[in-house]
Design a protein around this motif. Structure first.
Motif, PDB file in Angstrom:
ATOM      1  N   GLU A  16       0.862  -1.169   0.000  1.00  0.00           N
ATOM      2  CA  GLU A  16       0.000   0.000   0.000  1.00  0.00           C
ATOM      3  C   GLU A  16       0.906   1.229   0.000  1.00  0.00           C
ATOM      4  N   PRO A  17       0.621   2.240  -0.848  1.00  0.00           N
ATOM      5  CA  PRO A  17       1.502   3.406  -0.838  1.00  0.00           C
ATOM      6  C   PRO A  17       1.493   4.085   0.531  1.00  0.00           C
ATOM      7  N   LEU A  18       2.656   4.655   0.916  1.00  0.00           N
ATOM      8  CA  LEU A  18       2.812   5.227   2.255  1.00  0.00           C
ATOM      9  C   LEU A  18       1.839   6.377   2.491  1.00  0.00           C
ATOM     10  N   PHE A  19       1.522   7.111   1.420  1.00  0.00           N
ATOM     11  CA  PHE A  19       0.634   8.254   1.617  1.00  0.00           C
ATOM     12  C   PHE A  19      -0.760   7.993   1.068  1.00  0.00           C
ATOM     13  N   SER A  20      -1.235   6.750   1.207  1.00  0.00           N
ATOM     14  CA  SER A  20      -2.594   6.456   0.780  1.00  0.00           C
ATOM     15  C   SER A  20      -3.562   7.253   1.644  1.00  0.00           C
ATOM     16  N   LYS A  21      -4.849   7.235   1.231  1.00  0.00           N
ATOM     17  CA  LYS A  21      -5.832   8.060   1.939  1.00  0.00           C
ATOM     18  C   LYS A  21      -5.920   7.665   3.407  1.00  0.00           C
ATOM     19  N   LYS A  22      -5.907   6.326   3.635  1.00  0.00           N
ATOM     20  CA  LYS A  22      -6.057   5.855   5.004  1.00  0.00           C
ATOM     21  C   LYS A  22      -4.861   6.273   5.857  1.00  0.00           C
ATOM     22  N   ASN A  23      -3.672   6.199   5.252  1.00  0.00           N
ATOM     23  CA  ASN A  23      -2.484   6.580   6.000  1.00  0.00           C
ATOM     24  C   ASN A  23      -2.445   8.074   6.278  1.00  0.00           C
ATOM     25  N   ARG A  24      -2.959   8.849   5.325  1.00  0.00           N
ATOM     26  CA  ARG A  24      -2.996  10.291   5.578  1.00  0.00           C
ATOM     27  C   ARG A  24      -3.920  10.592   6.751  1.00  0.00           C
ATOM     28  N   LYS A  25      -4.994   9.817   6.842  1.00  0.00           N
ATOM     29  CA  LYS A  25      -5.919  10.009   7.958  1.00  0.00           C
ATOM     30  C   LYS A  25      -5.237   9.761   9.300  1.00  0.00           C
ATOM     31  N   LEU A  26      -4.270   8.811   9.308  1.00  0.00           N
ATOM     32  CA  LEU A  26      -3.559   8.516  10.546  1.00  0.00           C
ATOM     33  C   LEU A  26      -2.810   9.747  11.044  1.00  0.00           C
ATOM     34  N   ILE A  27      -2.416  10.614  10.098  1.00  0.00           N
ATOM     35  CA  ILE A  27      -1.738  11.840  10.509  1.00  0.00           C
ATOM     36  C   ILE A  27      -2.727  12.917  10.895  1.00  0.00           C
ATOM     37  N   THR A  28      -3.804  13.067  10.123  1.00  0.00           N
ATOM     38  CA  THR A  28      -4.671  14.221  10.379  1.00  0.00           C
ATOM     39  C   THR A  28      -5.624  13.994  11.547  1.00  0.00           C
ATOM     40  N   ASN A  29      -6.052  12.745  11.782  1.00  0.00           N
ATOM     41  CA  ASN A  29      -6.993  12.510  12.874  1.00  0.00           C
ATOM     42  C   ASN A  29      -6.493  12.988  14.230  1.00  0.00           C
ATOM     43  N   PRO A  30      -5.249  12.641  14.616  1.00  0.00           N
ATOM     44  CA  PRO A  30      -4.805  13.040  15.955  1.00  0.00           C
ATOM     45  C   PRO A  30      -4.681  14.545  16.124  1.00  0.00           C
ATOM     46  N   LEU A  31      -4.676  15.297  15.033  1.00  0.00           N
ATOM     47  CA  LEU A  31      -4.536  16.740  15.188  1.00  0.00           C
ATOM     48  C   LEU A  31      -5.770  17.335  15.845  1.00  0.00           C
ATOM     49  N   ASP A  32      -6.937  16.727  15.625  1.00  0.00           N
ATOM     50  CA  ASP A  32      -8.138  17.352  16.170  1.00  0.00           C
ATOM     51  C   ASP A  32      -9.101  16.333  16.755  1.00  0.00           C
ATOM     52  N   ALA A  33      -9.734  15.527  15.895  1.00  0.00           N
ATOM     53  CA  ALA A  33     -10.824  14.670  16.365  1.00  0.00           C
ATOM     54  C   ALA A  33     -10.346  13.580  17.320  1.00  0.00           C
ATOM     55  N   ASP A  34      -9.098  13.128  17.169  1.00  0.00           N
ATOM     56  CA  ASP A  34      -8.607  12.046  18.011  1.00  0.00           C
ATOM     57  C   ASP A  34      -7.321  12.497  18.701  1.00  0.00           C
ATOM     58  N   ASN A  35      -7.336  13.745  19.171  1.00  0.00           N
ATOM     59  CA  ASN A  35      -6.113  14.317  19.735  1.00  0.00           C
ATOM     60  C   ASN A  35      -5.612  13.538  20.946  1.00  0.00           C
ATOM     61  N   PRO A  36      -4.292  13.263  21.013  1.00  0.00           N
ATOM     62  CA  PRO A  36      -3.800  12.462  22.131  1.00  0.00           C
ATOM     63  C   PRO A  36      -4.066  13.100  23.494  1.00  0.00           C
ATOM     64  N   ILE A  37      -3.993  14.426  23.600  1.00  0.00           N
ATOM     65  CA  ILE A  37      -4.172  15.012  24.923  1.00  0.00           C
ATOM     66  C   ILE A  37      -5.636  15.249  25.245  1.00  0.00           C
ATOM     67  N   THR A  38      -6.356  15.933  24.339  1.00  0.00           N
ATOM     68  CA  THR A  38      -7.691  16.367  24.727  1.00  0.00           C
ATOM     69  C   THR A  38      -8.755  15.296  24.535  1.00  0.00           C
ATOM     70  N   VAL A  39      -8.487  14.271  23.724  1.00  0.00           N
ATOM     71  CA  VAL A  39      -9.505  13.239  23.548  1.00  0.00           C
ATOM     72  C   VAL A  39      -9.063  11.910  24.158  1.00  0.00           C
ATOM     73  N   GLN A  40      -7.824  11.482  23.832  1.00  0.00           N
ATOM     74  CA  GLN A  40      -7.366  10.212  24.404  1.00  0.00           C
ATOM     75  C   GLN A  40      -6.881  10.369  25.841  1.00  0.00           C
ATOM     76  N   VAL A  41      -6.686  11.628  26.283  1.00  0.00           N
ATOM     77  CA  VAL A  41      -6.199  11.929  27.645  1.00  0.00           C
ATOM     78  C   VAL A  41      -4.910  11.181  27.959  1.00  0.00           C
ATOM     79  N   GLY A 156      -0.066  16.094  17.017  1.00  0.00           N
ATOM     80  CA  GLY A 156      -1.255  16.382  17.813  1.00  0.00           C
ATOM     81  C   GLY A 156      -0.877  16.858  19.208  1.00  0.00           C
ATOM     82  N   TYR A 157       0.172  16.259  19.757  1.00  0.00           N
ATOM     83  CA  TYR A 157       0.683  16.679  21.060  1.00  0.00           C
ATOM     84  C   TYR A 157       1.160  18.131  20.999  1.00  0.00           C
ATOM     85  N   ALA A 158       1.936  18.431  19.940  1.00  0.00           N
ATOM     86  CA  ALA A 158       2.426  19.799  19.776  1.00  0.00           C
ATOM     87  C   ALA A 158       1.274  20.771  19.566  1.00  0.00           C
ATOM     88  N   ALA A 159       0.216  20.305  18.874  1.00  0.00           N
ATOM     89  CA  ALA A 159      -0.904  21.201  18.561  1.00  0.00           C
ATOM     90  C   ALA A 159      -1.613  21.675  19.816  1.00  0.00           C
TER      91      ALA A 159
END
Lengths: 219, 219
Positions: A16-41, A156-159
């Protein structure tokens, strides 16, 4: 604790290409909707403790990103040979070795910052984001997605840390990156410099984020 | 100042003034995750206190007899000629993260196995919390504070116990507040994590008043 194993749903296809749609989601999700600090605590200790000033915060974010990327990939490569019962110790040793490297580099090239961060560099070892991602993601996925996941969560942590540090430094000492912004007459605000300010800023930031994306939690 | 007074001072200081949660924010992840109910909070608080009480002295021994510069001098007494290997100049500070976390993780794993074998009732009450504790920042944090404090062995035992009790008090207090809070009408986005952070901030505010507190048994 929200660290349930979150295997990528269907089996990842070969090549699977490294920047496939699903893999890109792995980067963008933690920035907001699945943020490590504010959502995953996860990783809250350092979010509160190191954010008095922007510069140490930046160093901290880079260090965490570095450790997260390398440990996620390393554990993902080792995932089939680690016995389940001692996996926590194996993970901790991998992370501790990486943190020892970061600590030595900081002491050599940024001694003042490493003094300011004091024990919190060492505490990257027990930063729950790292252990959480290793447990929840790296143990069940290939190195490629694990790399993406690590970058996403590190960013996401930095954000969250950078806005918190921005407000704390601005309101606490009237400066940004050490440059005076609010003028010499600004008396400073001790509460913002103390841990109290960190909690309150982070609480309000979570309020802001959740009223924007509509995420709610049962009280 | 007698030895008992000294111990009492260190105990009071580590419980109230240098409280692990309110002064350093160590162990926040599990602190936030298990403080919904008083019952689980008491369980985790006891487990943390127990692990701190044992691992802080263990890490004190590791630091003073293995890691510190010159700590390995005792190896010279084993009969190896100093011209062949002089251990009094060895400094293993680089390895302190790895050694500390290995001590903590090994002890936690061992306790889990022993408790499981000896007392199933205690295992049911405490067992699920034990794996969480290996990555609780307060355990490693207490170990990392040791080099700066220059304690004697007995003092490190008191320090471990005091830090644990401080953590216990903090988690039980927050759980009690959150149980009451669940009946309040909190704004939607602030519900859950947001209001918890603000509560912790206000509690930390109260604990700030212990700074500058005159220790009852003199300096």
């Amino acid at each position: 604790m929200s660290t349930e194993t979150q295997a990528v749903e269907e089996v990842v296809k070969e090549r699977e290409p490294l920047f496939s749609k699903k893999n890109r989601k792995l980067i963008t999700n933690p920035l907001d909707a699945d943020n490590p600090i504010t959502v995953q605590v996860l990783g809250v200790c350092s979010a509160l403790a190191v954010t008095v000033k922007l510069i140490p915060t930046l160093y901290m974010c880079i260090s965490v990103l570095f450790v997260l990327v390398f440990s996620n990939v390393a554990i993902s490569l080792l995932r089939n040979v680690i016995p389940g019962r001692i996996r926590i110790i194996v993970q901790l040793l991998v992370v501790a070795s990486l943190v020892a490297v970061v600590d030595q580099v900081l002491q050599a090239y940024a001694y003042d910052v490493s003094k300011q961060l004091s024990v919190f560099v060492g505490l990257i070892i027990t930063n729950c984001i790292i252990m959480g991602r290793l447990e929840a993601f790296a143990l069940a996925n290939k190195p490629g997605p694990a790399l993406m996941d690590a970058i996403g969560n590190g960013l996401g942590y930095a954000a969250i840390l950078i806005p918190v540090a921005f407000f704390r430094e601005l309101l606490g000492s009237g400066s940004l990156f050490g440059f005076n912004i609010l003028g010499e007459g600004y008396p400073g605000n001790g509460v913002m410099m103390s841990p109290v300010g960190a909690c309150i800023v982070l609480g309000l930031l979570i309020w802001f984020q959740r009223s924007r994306n509509g995420y709610t939690e049962e009280a | 100042m007698g030895i008992v007074e000294n111990y009492l001072n260190i105990g009071i200081k580590s419980i109230f003034v240098d409280n692990m949660i309110f002064a350093y924010f160590l162990g926040m992840c599990s602190y936030l995750a298990v403080s919904k109910k008083i019952g689980t909070a008491v369980g985790l608080g006891m487990a943390v206190t127990f692990v701190l009480l044992i691992t802080v002295p263990l890490n004190w021994l590791a630091y003073n007899f293995i890691i510190k510069e010159g700590a390995l001098t005792w190896l010279n007494g084993l009969g190896v000629s100093t011209s062949f290997a002089d251990f009094s100049t060895v400094n293993l500070e680089v390895l302190k993260f790895i050694i500390f976390i290995a001590v903590v993780a090994a002890f936690v794993q061992l306790t889990e196995m022993v408790v499981e074998k000896l007392s199933p009732a205690l295992y049911n009450a405490l067992g699920i919390f034990l794996p969480l504790i290996a990555v609780n920042c307060s355990i490693l944090g207490a170990a990392l504070f040791l080099p700066g404090k220059e304690f004697a062995f007995g003092e490190s035992v008191v320090y471990g116990l005091g830090s644990g009790i401080g953590w216990f008090l903090a988690v039980v207090a927050l759980a009690a507040i959150r149980e009451k809070l669940s009946y309040s009408n909190v704004p939607k986005g602030l519900r859950g994590l947001g209001i918890t952070f603000i509560t912790v901030g206000l509690m930390a505010f109260a604990f700030l008043s212990f700074i500058g507190f005159k220790l009852p048994f003199g300096e």
